[in-house]
Design an enzyme around this catalytic site. Structure first.
Site, short mmCIF file in Angstrom:
data_model
loop_
_atom_site.label_atom_id
_atom_site.label_comp_id
_atom_site.label_asym_id
_atom_site.label_seq_id
_atom_site.Cartn_x
_atom_site.Cartn_y
_atom_site.Cartn_z
N HIS A 25 0.83 -1.21 0.00
CA HIS A 25 0.00 0.00 0.00
C HIS A 25 0.86 1.26 0.00
O HIS A 25 1.71 1.44 0.88
CB HIS A 25 -0.89 -0.01 1.25
CG HIS A 25 -1.89 1.09 1.29
ND1 HIS A 25 -1.90 2.04 2.30
CD2 HIS A 25 -2.91 1.41 0.46
CE1 HIS A 25 -2.91 2.87 2.09
NE2 HIS A 25 -3.54 2.51 0.98
N ARG A 26 0.62 2.09 -1.00
CA ARG A 26 1.43 3.31 -1.19
C ARG A 26 2.92 2.90 -1.22
O ARG A 26 3.77 3.64 -0.71
CB ARG A 26 1.14 4.37 -0.13
CG ARG A 26 -0.36 4.68 0.00
CD ARG A 26 -0.66 5.85 0.91
NE ARG A 26 -2.09 5.83 1.30
CZ ARG A 26 -2.69 6.71 2.06
NH1 ARG A 26 -2.00 7.74 2.53
NH2 ARG A 26 -3.97 6.60 2.37
N GLU A 52 0.70 -0.88 -4.81
CA GLU A 52 -0.52 -0.05 -4.80
C GLU A 52 -0.09 1.40 -4.78
O GLU A 52 0.83 1.77 -4.03
CB GLU A 52 -1.37 -0.37 -3.57
CG GLU A 52 -2.79 0.20 -3.62
CD GLU A 52 -2.97 1.62 -3.15
OE1 GLU A 52 -4.03 2.21 -3.39
OE2 GLU A 52 -2.04 2.16 -2.52
N ASP A 54 -1.45 5.76 -5.76
CA ASP A 54 -2.54 6.71 -6.01
C ASP A 54 -2.08 7.73 -7.04
O ASP A 54 -0.94 8.19 -7.00
CB ASP A 54 -2.89 7.44 -4.71
CG ASP A 54 -3.18 6.49 -3.58
OD1 ASP A 54 -4.20 5.79 -3.65
OD2 ASP A 54 -2.38 6.42 -2.63
N HIS A 67 -1.43 10.44 -2.83
CA HIS A 67 -2.75 10.10 -2.28
C HIS A 67 -3.65 11.31 -2.20
O HIS A 67 -4.84 11.24 -2.46
CB HIS A 67 -2.57 9.49 -0.88
CG HIS A 67 -3.86 9.15 -0.22
ND1 HIS A 67 -4.51 10.03 0.62
CD2 HIS A 67 -4.63 8.04 -0.27
CE1 HIS A 67 -5.62 9.45 1.05
NE2 HIS A 67 -5.72 8.25 0.53
N GLU A 137 -4.61 3.47 -8.38
CA GLU A 137 -5.89 4.08 -7.99
C GLU A 137 -6.02 5.47 -8.61
O GLU A 137 -5.17 6.34 -8.39
CB GLU A 137 -6.00 4.18 -6.46
CG GLU A 137 -7.35 4.79 -6.09
CD GLU A 137 -7.58 4.90 -4.58
OE1 GLU A 137 -6.79 4.36 -3.79
OE2 GLU A 137 -8.56 5.57 -4.22
N LYS A 139 -7.37 8.82 -8.21
CA LYS A 139 -7.94 9.68 -7.15
C LYS A 139 -8.77 10.76 -7.83
O LYS A 139 -8.24 11.79 -8.27
CB LYS A 139 -6.82 10.28 -6.31
CG LYS A 139 -6.24 9.30 -5.30
CD LYS A 139 -7.26 8.89 -4.24
CE LYS A 139 -6.67 7.99 -3.16
NZ LYS A 139 -7.70 7.32 -2.36
N ASP A 264 0.20 -1.86 4.36
CA ASP A 264 1.32 -0.92 4.43
C ASP A 264 2.63 -1.64 4.72
O ASP A 264 3.70 -1.04 4.60
CB ASP A 264 1.06 0.10 5.56
CG ASP A 264 -0.04 1.08 5.20
OD1 ASP A 264 0.06 1.72 4.14
OD2 ASP A 264 -1.00 1.21 5.98
O1 G3P Z 1 -6.00 0.29 -2.11
C1 G3P Z 1 -7.08 0.85 -1.56
C2 G3P Z 1 -6.79 1.92 -0.62
O2 G3P Z 1 -5.59 2.51 -0.96
C3 G3P Z 1 -7.88 2.92 -0.60
O3 G3P Z 1 -7.70 3.87 0.37
O4 G3P Z 1 -7.34 6.17 1.03
O5 G3P Z 1 -5.47 4.56 1.16
O6 G3P Z 1 -6.24 5.35 -1.03
P1 G3P Z 1 -6.64 5.04 0.36
CA CA Z 2 -5.03 4.03 -2.58
#
Ligand code: G3P
Ligand code: CA
Length: 279
Positions: A25-26, A52, A54, A67, A137, A139, A264
Site C-alpha cells: 500500500h502506497r 498499490e 494513487d 494520495h 488508484e 484519485k 502498508d
Molecule cells: O488500495 C485501496 C486503498 O488505498 C484505498 O484507500 O485512502 O489509502 O487510497 P486510500
Molecule cells: Ca489508494
C-alpha cells in the site's frame, strides 16, 4: 526447489494453500514515506506481488503519484504558492519534499529526505526490476471536479502511460469513483478494474456490477466476511481488501478466503504468510 502445491490446515480441514497476493500500500508506508520511489523499491525488494499507488494530475496533465490532491502538511514540506496539485505544473510540484517528515502513525518508517512526488512514468519504469503488478488508484472526486481532469481524460492519460510500456496485463486500475472505471472500460476493456468501497452499502457482486463490471472488489477489510467472499468467487469476482496491517486482520482475511491483501507492511505480511506455509 519449491513444491508447486502446498497444504494447510484451515478450520480443521487440510486444504490446498491459497495463494494470497500481497499488495504494498502506497509502496510500503510502514517502512518508507508513502508513494515515493524508495517506498516502491522497498516493496519490490520485499517481494510484493503488486505495488498499490494513487494517481493525481498536474496542471500540465502529468500523472503523478500522490494520495492527496492537495498539499498534506503531515507528509510533505513545500514552499509558498498553490497547494492544489491540479493547479501546479510538474516543475512546481517537484519543489515539494515528501520524504523528510516522519509519519508518526508508522514508527518504523524511515525518512528519505528530499524524496519528491514521483511521476507515474517513473514508477512504471520500475517494471523491469521484477514480475510484480501495479494496482493504480485514480484519485478522482465527483464532488470536486476542479481537482482532476474529467473521468474520460483521466482514463485516457492513464491508459497512454500503461500502453507506452505495454503493461496492460500487469495493471489493475482501482477507484472509488466508478466513472473513471467506466471510462477505462470503454477505452481498454482488457485492463482489469477494481471497485473500491468503504461503506459496505451492497454485496460484493452488486458492487462489481455497479463499477463497470469490475473483475475485482476492494472493500475496506472490516467489510469482508467468508460468505461475501464465497458469493464473489461464485460470480468469478476476486476480493482484495485494504488496508490490513496486523496479524488479527490478516488471519480474518486469510480465513475468509480473499485473493489478495493490501497492506502498508508488505514485508511483514509476506513473512507472516511464509510462517503459515501460505507462500
Ligand atoms: O488500495 C485501496 C486503498 O488505498 C484505498 O484507500 O485512502 O489509502 O487510497 P486510500
Ligand atoms: Ca489508494
Amino acid at each position: 526447489m519449491k513444491s508447486a502445491l502446498r497444504f494447510v490446515l484451515m478450520g480443521g480441514v487440510l486444504k490446498a494453500a491459497p495463494r494470497i497476493l500481497v499488495h504494498g500500500h502506497r509502496g510500503a508506508r510502514a517502512a518508507r514515506p508513502e508513494n515515493t520511489l524508495p517506498a516502491f523499491e522497498y516493496a519490490i525488494a520485499a517481494g510484493a506481488d503488486f505495488l498499490e499507488l494513487d494517481v493525481a494530475v498536474t496542471r500540465d496533465d502529468v500523472l503523478v503519484v500522490s494520495h492527496d490532491p492537495v498539499f498534506n502538511p503531515d507528509i510533505c514540506r513545500a514552499p509558498g504558492g498553490s497547494r492544489v496539485i491540479r493547479e501546479l505544473t510538474l516543475a512546481e510540484l517537484r519543489l515539494w519534499d515528501c520524504g523528510s517528515l516522519h509519519n508518526p502513525r508508522f514508527p518504523s518508517q524511515q525518512p528519505v529526505p528530499g524524496a519528491r512526488i514521483p511521476t507515474l512514468d517513473e514508477v512504471l519504469d520500475l517494471a523491469g526490476s521484477g514480475a510484480f503488478g501495479f494496482n493504480i488508484e485514480t484519485k478522482s472526486f465527483p464532488e470536486h471536479p476542479e481537482l482532476t481532469p474529467p473521468p474520460e481524460r483521466f482514463a485516457a492519460l492513464l491508459l497512454a502511460a500503461i500502453r507506452r510500456r505495454r503493461l496492460e496485463s500487469r495493471v489493475v486500475v482501482q477507484s472509488f469513483d466508478f466513472r473513471t472505471l467506466a471510462a477505462l472500460r470503454a477505452l481498454a476493456p482488457e485492463i482489469r478494474r477494481a471497485a473500491l468501497d468503504e461503506r459496505g452499502r451492497c454485496d460484493f457482486v452488486s458492487l462489481a456490477r455497479e463499477a463497470a463490471e469490475a473483475q475485482i472488489v476492494a472493500p475496506a477489510f472490516a467489510l469482508v466476511t467468508p460468505e461475501k467472499v464465497r458469493a464473489a468467487h461464485a460470480a468469478g469476482i476476486e476480493v482484495v481488501p485494504w488496508t490490513a496491517n496486523a496479524a488479527p486482520a490478516w488471519d480474518c482475511l486469510i480465513n475468509a478466503g480473499v485473493d489478495g491483501i493490501i497492506t502498508d507492511d508488505p514485508a511483514g505480511l509476506l513473512a507472516y504468510l511464509r510462517e503459515r506455509n501460505l507462500r
